[in-house]
Structure formats: C-alpha cells, structure tokens
Design an enzyme around this catalytic site. Structure first.
Site, PDB file in Angstrom:
ATOM      1  N   ARG A 165      -6.227   6.261   5.304  1.00 32.54           N
ATOM      2  CA  ARG A 165      -6.926   5.197   4.561  1.00 32.54           C
ATOM      3  C   ARG A 165      -8.369   4.974   5.042  1.00 32.54           C
ATOM      4  O   ARG A 165      -8.919   3.887   4.859  1.00 32.54           O
ATOM      5  CB  ARG A 165      -6.153   3.871   4.641  1.00 32.54           C
ATOM      6  CG  ARG A 165      -4.794   3.871   3.970  1.00 32.54           C
ATOM      7  CD  ARG A 165      -4.917   4.117   2.473  1.00 32.54           C
ATOM      8  NE  ARG A 165      -3.702   3.787   1.770  1.00 32.54           N
ATOM      9  CZ  ARG A 165      -2.714   4.649   1.514  1.00 32.54           C
ATOM     10  NH1 ARG A 165      -2.794   5.894   1.904  1.00 32.54           N
ATOM     11  NH2 ARG A 165      -1.652   4.248   0.842  1.00 32.54           N
ATOM     12  N   SER A 241      -0.392  -1.947  -1.834  1.00 31.07           N
ATOM     13  CA  SER A 241      -0.043  -2.299  -0.445  1.00 31.07           C
ATOM     14  C   SER A 241      -1.093  -3.261   0.089  1.00 31.07           C
ATOM     15  O   SER A 241      -2.283  -2.960   0.032  1.00 31.07           O
ATOM     16  CB  SER A 241      -0.043  -1.062   0.448  1.00 31.07           C
ATOM     17  OG  SER A 241       0.983  -0.186   0.070  1.00 31.07           O
ATOM     18  N   GLU A 335      -5.155  -4.016   3.840  1.00 26.84           N
ATOM     19  CA  GLU A 335      -5.529  -2.707   3.299  1.00 26.84           C
ATOM     20  C   GLU A 335      -6.633  -2.788   2.241  1.00 26.84           C
ATOM     21  O   GLU A 335      -7.603  -2.024   2.314  1.00 26.84           O
ATOM     22  CB  GLU A 335      -4.260  -2.022   2.755  1.00 26.84           C
ATOM     23  CG  GLU A 335      -4.357  -0.518   2.659  1.00 26.84           C
ATOM     24  CD  GLU A 335      -4.734  -0.064   1.278  1.00 26.84           C
ATOM     25  OE1 GLU A 335      -5.064   1.103   1.109  1.00 26.84           O
ATOM     26  OE2 GLU A 335      -4.715  -0.886   0.347  1.00 26.84           O
TER      27      GLU A 335
HETATM   28  N1  EPU Z   1      10.098  -0.062   4.721  1.00 26.03           N
HETATM   29  C1  EPU Z   1      10.977  -1.071   4.952  1.00 26.03           C
HETATM   30  N2  EPU Z   1      10.955  -2.142   4.121  1.00 26.03           N
HETATM   31  C2  EPU Z   1      10.110  -2.226   3.066  1.00 26.03           C
HETATM   32  C3  EPU Z   1       9.197  -1.195   2.827  1.00 26.03           C
HETATM   33  C4  EPU Z   1       9.213  -0.114   3.666  1.00 26.03           C
HETATM   34  O1  EPU Z   1      11.750  -1.059   5.862  1.00 26.03           O
HETATM   35  O2  EPU Z   1      10.173  -3.232   2.344  1.00 26.03           O
HETATM   36  C5  EPU Z   1      10.085   1.112   5.615  1.00 26.03           C
HETATM   37  C6  EPU Z   1      11.230   2.039   5.444  1.00 26.03           C
HETATM   38  O3  EPU Z   1      11.541   2.504   6.734  1.00 26.03           O
HETATM   39  C7  EPU Z   1      10.669   3.189   4.650  1.00 26.03           C
HETATM   40  C8  EPU Z   1       9.240   3.233   5.127  1.00 26.03           C
HETATM   41  O4  EPU Z   1       8.928   1.869   5.419  1.00 26.03           O
HETATM   42  O5  EPU Z   1      11.371   4.355   4.932  1.00 26.03           O
HETATM   43  C9  EPU Z   1       8.242   3.763   4.124  1.00 26.03           C
HETATM   44  O6  EPU Z   1       8.276   2.945   2.987  1.00 26.03           O
HETATM   45  P1  EPU Z   1       7.706   3.396   1.594  1.00 26.03           P
HETATM   46  O7  EPU Z   1       8.033   4.796   1.322  1.00 26.03           O
HETATM   47  O8  EPU Z   1       8.097   2.385   0.588  1.00 26.03           O
HETATM   48  O9  EPU Z   1       6.130   3.372   1.807  1.00 26.03           O
HETATM   49  P2  EPU Z   1       5.170   2.331   2.537  1.00 26.03           P
HETATM   50  O10 EPU Z   1       4.912   2.790   3.927  1.00 26.03           O
HETATM   51  O11 EPU Z   1       5.646   0.946   2.332  1.00 26.03           O
HETATM   52  C10 EPU Z   1       3.060   3.750   1.831  1.00 26.03           C
HETATM   53  C11 EPU Z   1       1.731   3.531   1.123  1.00 26.03           C
HETATM   54  C12 EPU Z   1       1.950   3.361  -0.372  1.00 26.03           C
HETATM   55  C13 EPU Z   1       2.663   4.595  -0.903  1.00 26.03           C
HETATM   56  C14 EPU Z   1       4.004   4.758  -0.135  1.00 26.03           C
HETATM   57  C15 EPU Z   1       4.775   5.995  -0.537  1.00 26.03           C
HETATM   58  C16 EPU Z   1       0.290   2.421   2.725  1.00 26.03           C
HETATM   59  C17 EPU Z   1      -0.451   1.172   3.091  1.00 26.03           C
HETATM   60  N3  EPU Z   1       1.064   2.353   1.653  1.00 26.03           N
HETATM   61  O12 EPU Z   1       3.808   2.554   1.661  1.00 26.03           O
HETATM   62  O13 EPU Z   1       0.682   3.248  -0.991  1.00 26.03           O
HETATM   63  O14 EPU Z   1       2.922   4.478  -2.279  1.00 26.03           O
HETATM   64  O15 EPU Z   1       3.706   4.865   1.279  1.00 26.03           O
HETATM   65  O16 EPU Z   1       4.301   7.082   0.144  1.00 26.03           O
HETATM   66  O17 EPU Z   1       0.146   3.436   3.401  1.00 26.03           O
HETATM   67  C18 EPU Z   1      -0.963   1.610  -1.554  1.00 26.03           C
HETATM   68  O18 EPU Z   1      -1.658   2.054  -0.650  1.00 26.03           O
HETATM   69  O19 EPU Z   1      -1.364   0.658  -2.290  1.00 26.03           O
HETATM   70  C19 EPU Z   1       0.373   2.140  -1.772  1.00 26.03           C
HETATM   71  C20 EPU Z   1       1.225   1.599  -2.640  1.00 26.03           C
END
Ligand code: EPU
Length: 342
Positions: A165, A241, A335
């Site tokens: 990011r 996010s 973010e």
């Molecule tokens: N998790 C939880 N609870 C939640 C959400 C996530 O426990 O409510 C944990 C779980 O362990 C899960 C891991 O986080 O396995 C990853 O979660 P997820 O795949 O939903 O992704 P994220 O880390 O919450 C990031 C990006 C998203 C992108 C997703 C998918 C950032 C800030 N966000 O989210 O990007 O879509 O990965 O790869 O890095 C954005 O930047 O606006 C965005 C939506």
C-alpha cells in the site's frame, strides 16, 4: 475548462463525508490538465488529484483549492509476443473495466484484482492488491504530469518504490507530485496461477468444485467472494478497507506468536497480522461508533451508516484504535488518504 464551485466532497467520495471543495474540474486530456494546473497556480490554490474518490476521506472544513478529477479514457494494446502483452490504460478508466478487458482476452496478472473500486490512475498510487496479486508485479511504467516541473514524465516501476500500500506517489517527498495520466502493464498471455490460492479464494474454488484457473474463471470467483463480503461503495458508503494490515519483522512476528496472535506468512515470506483479525478478536465486528459500523462480514471495512461528519469519523477511529491498542498493543493505521491542502 468547466469549473464547478463549492462542491461537497461528500458527493465526490464513497465514504460520503466532508465539506465543500472550492473548485472542482474534470480533465479529459493534456491541454485541459495543463489549463487546470495553470489556473490553480495563477490563483495560488492548492490542488488535489482525484479518481473515483473510493479511497479518499473528506474533512469537515472542506478543501480551499482545486480538485482535479482524472477523466482520461482509453485502453490500447501496445505490443504482443507469444508470452506477453503490453497494454496501456488511461488514468481515468474504471479499474474493474480494465480488469474485464484483460480477462476477457485471457490475459493474466490482474484477475484477482477484480471488483476493486476506483480508477486505473489511482491503482499504482497505493499499489492495490488482493488475493495474492498486487499491481507491482504487472506494472511497467506510468505516464504522469509532474506538477513541480510542469512536464510530462514516464516513471518506470523500478523508480516507484512499491511495497504494501505504499509507493513514491503516496509516501515521502514526492507524494502528490505526479498526476497519473496512463499506466502501462505487462500481462501474461496464459495464466501461470496454480493452487494453492489465497485462503478465501481457494476455499471458494474448493466449495464450488472449480478447477478452471483461467483469468475469466478466477475473476468470476473473486467477484462472487467480494460481492458476498464487501459492500458496494456505490450503494453503501465506505472507503473499502479502513485500516492497514500490520507487517512485522521476523523477530516481532515471533514475539506476537508467543502472545497467541495469529501470524500470516505471505507468499514472499513476509510476516503479517491481519487487522481484521485483531478487530474481530477485540469483539468489534458489527459494532457501531458515531454512525460508523465495523462490518459484520469483513472487519476491515468501516461502513458509514449514519455518520455525518469527519468529526464523527475521527471519534470512531480513536475509539476503535484505542480498544485494539489496549487489547493487543498494536496501533492500527488508517488506509484511505485524507483530502487536505499541502
Ligand atoms: N480476518 C478476520 N476477520 C475479519 C477479516 C479478516 O479474522 O473480519 C482475517 C482472517 O484471518 C483472514 C485474513 O484476515 O484469513 C485475511 O482476510 P481477508 O482475505 O478478508 O483480507 P483482509 O486482510 O481483510 C486485504 C485487503 C483488501 C483485499 C483483501 C483480499 C488491506 C488493507 N485490505 O483485506 O483490500 O480485498 O485483503 O485480498 O490490505 C482495500 O484495500 O480496500 C481492500 C478491500
């Protein structure tokens, strides 16, 4: 040049808060862009570059300058070999339209970046990433207007300093300096993606017995996952996010693990704590703070349900980050960027 005056930033951004921008202009080509910057210079106004406003937060005091909206359009295939295709997309193109263009033709490299709101020009700024891909892997260069020298420049990937990011476009002394008019990508003619995929994507593929890993098939799966979990900002206000995940050194990751915190190891070996996991473990999922709700489905998404102002958002952010800090000792970072005069 068609200038609009005193436009609510809440109407220009998907989080839907913020006072008035003094001037707003849409630019479609270089002469219009030059005219916009000349206008601001003559009036000594600050400027702000904007795409779809999907990752931008307005402040209550508004913006005393000129918001320049990138409406440069067009997608062009520049060259092709047996393995690769070089494509240039203009900065004002909708990002997901560009992903559709690529995947429909079988080009691989951005299919997991499907359904991400915003424009092509904004994509390199924060090095968008999802489900194991980010655009640092496929970007070749950007064409940009350098607001310091008033010249057109081409910036190669090696000079963008891309990490999670973060790039020269949003971090450090050159943040906000370049208005990105076009982005050139190198995509593969055939997908080299193989299982195992990113956790939630693999789970979806398994559950639906999908073994077709073509760009179109992966795009369809990612779109379905996102539609189920992430609110459409055109319908439900949010800025995607709201917090960043936390990247750690190996040493700090070990210490966190000893404290019982779940650590993810990314495909490149980097250690990460999911901010969504911390919010969930802190019991914050579904909770509402000053009109802003932490999404029940994906804790990183902060939904503006009835928040009226930046002041409300700031209170919500402080309360949420304080709770996480007290429980885990990590300070979550916002973010999306804030529209401020520099
Ligand atoms: N998790 C939880 N609870 C939640 C959400 C996530 O426990 O409510 C944990 C779980 O362990 C899960 C891991 O986080 O396995 C990853 O979660 P997820 O795949 O939903 O992704 P994220 O880390 O919450 C990031 C990006 C998203 C992108 C997703 C998918 C950032 C800030 N966000 O989210 O990007 O879509 O990965 O790869 O890095 C954005 O930047 O606006 C965005 C939506």
């Amino acid at each position: 040049m068609k200038l609009s005056e005193n436009i609510p930033i809440s109407n220009l951004t998907t989080m839907r808060i913020g006072g008035n921008a003094r001037y707003v202009v849409e630019v479609h080509n270089l002469p219009e862009l030059k005219e916009a910057y000349d206008f601001a210079k003559n009036k000594s106004l600050p400027t702000w570059m904007m795409g779809d406003g999907a990752n931008t937060i307005g402040r209550d005091e508004g913006f005393p300058g000129l918001v320049i909206i990138n409406c440069f359009k067009g997608i062009e295939i520049l060259s092709q070999t047996a393995d690769e295709v070089v494509i240039r997309a203009m900065g004002g193109e909708n990002w997901d339209d560009f992903v559709a263009f690529a995947t429909e033709r079988g080009y691989s490299g951005i299919e997991t970046l499907s359904s991400i709101p915003g424009t092509v020009g904004a994509a390199p700024v924060q090095n968008i990433g999802a489900y194991g891909q980010d655009i640092s892997h496929v970007i070749e260069s950007v064409s940009a207007y350098d607001t310091q020298t008033d010249e057109l420049v081409v910036i190669g990937k090696e000079d963008m300093n891309m990490s999670y990011r973060s790039t020269i476009f949003n971090t450090g002394k050159d943040a906000g300096r370049y208005f990105i008019t076009a982005v050139t990508f190198v995509l593969e003619n055939e997908s080299s993606l193989q299982p195992p995929f990113y956790n939630s994507l693999q789970k979806y593929l398994d559950e639906h017995n999908i073994t077709d890993y073509s760009p179109a098939s992966i795009r369809t799966a990612v779109m379905a996952i996102r539609a189920e979990k992430l609110p459409d900002p055109a319908v439900i206000p949010s800025a995607g996010s709201f917090f960043k995940n936390i990247y750690l050194s190996y040493e700090d990751a070990e210490k966190a693990e000893e404290k019982g915190i779940k650590i993810h190891t990314k495909s490149d070996g980097q250690k990460m704590i999911s901010a969504g996991y911390l919010l969930e473990q802190a019991g914050l999922k579904g909770q509402i703070f000053h009109g802003f709700r932490i999404s029940e489905k994906a804790a990183l998404i902060l939904i503006n349900e009835s928040g009226k102002s930046y002041a409300d958002l700031a209170k919500a952010r402080t309360e949420i980050t304080d709770i996480v800090y007290e429980k885990f000792g990590y300070k979550l970072e916002q973010e999306p960027v804030e529209l401020i005069a520099k």
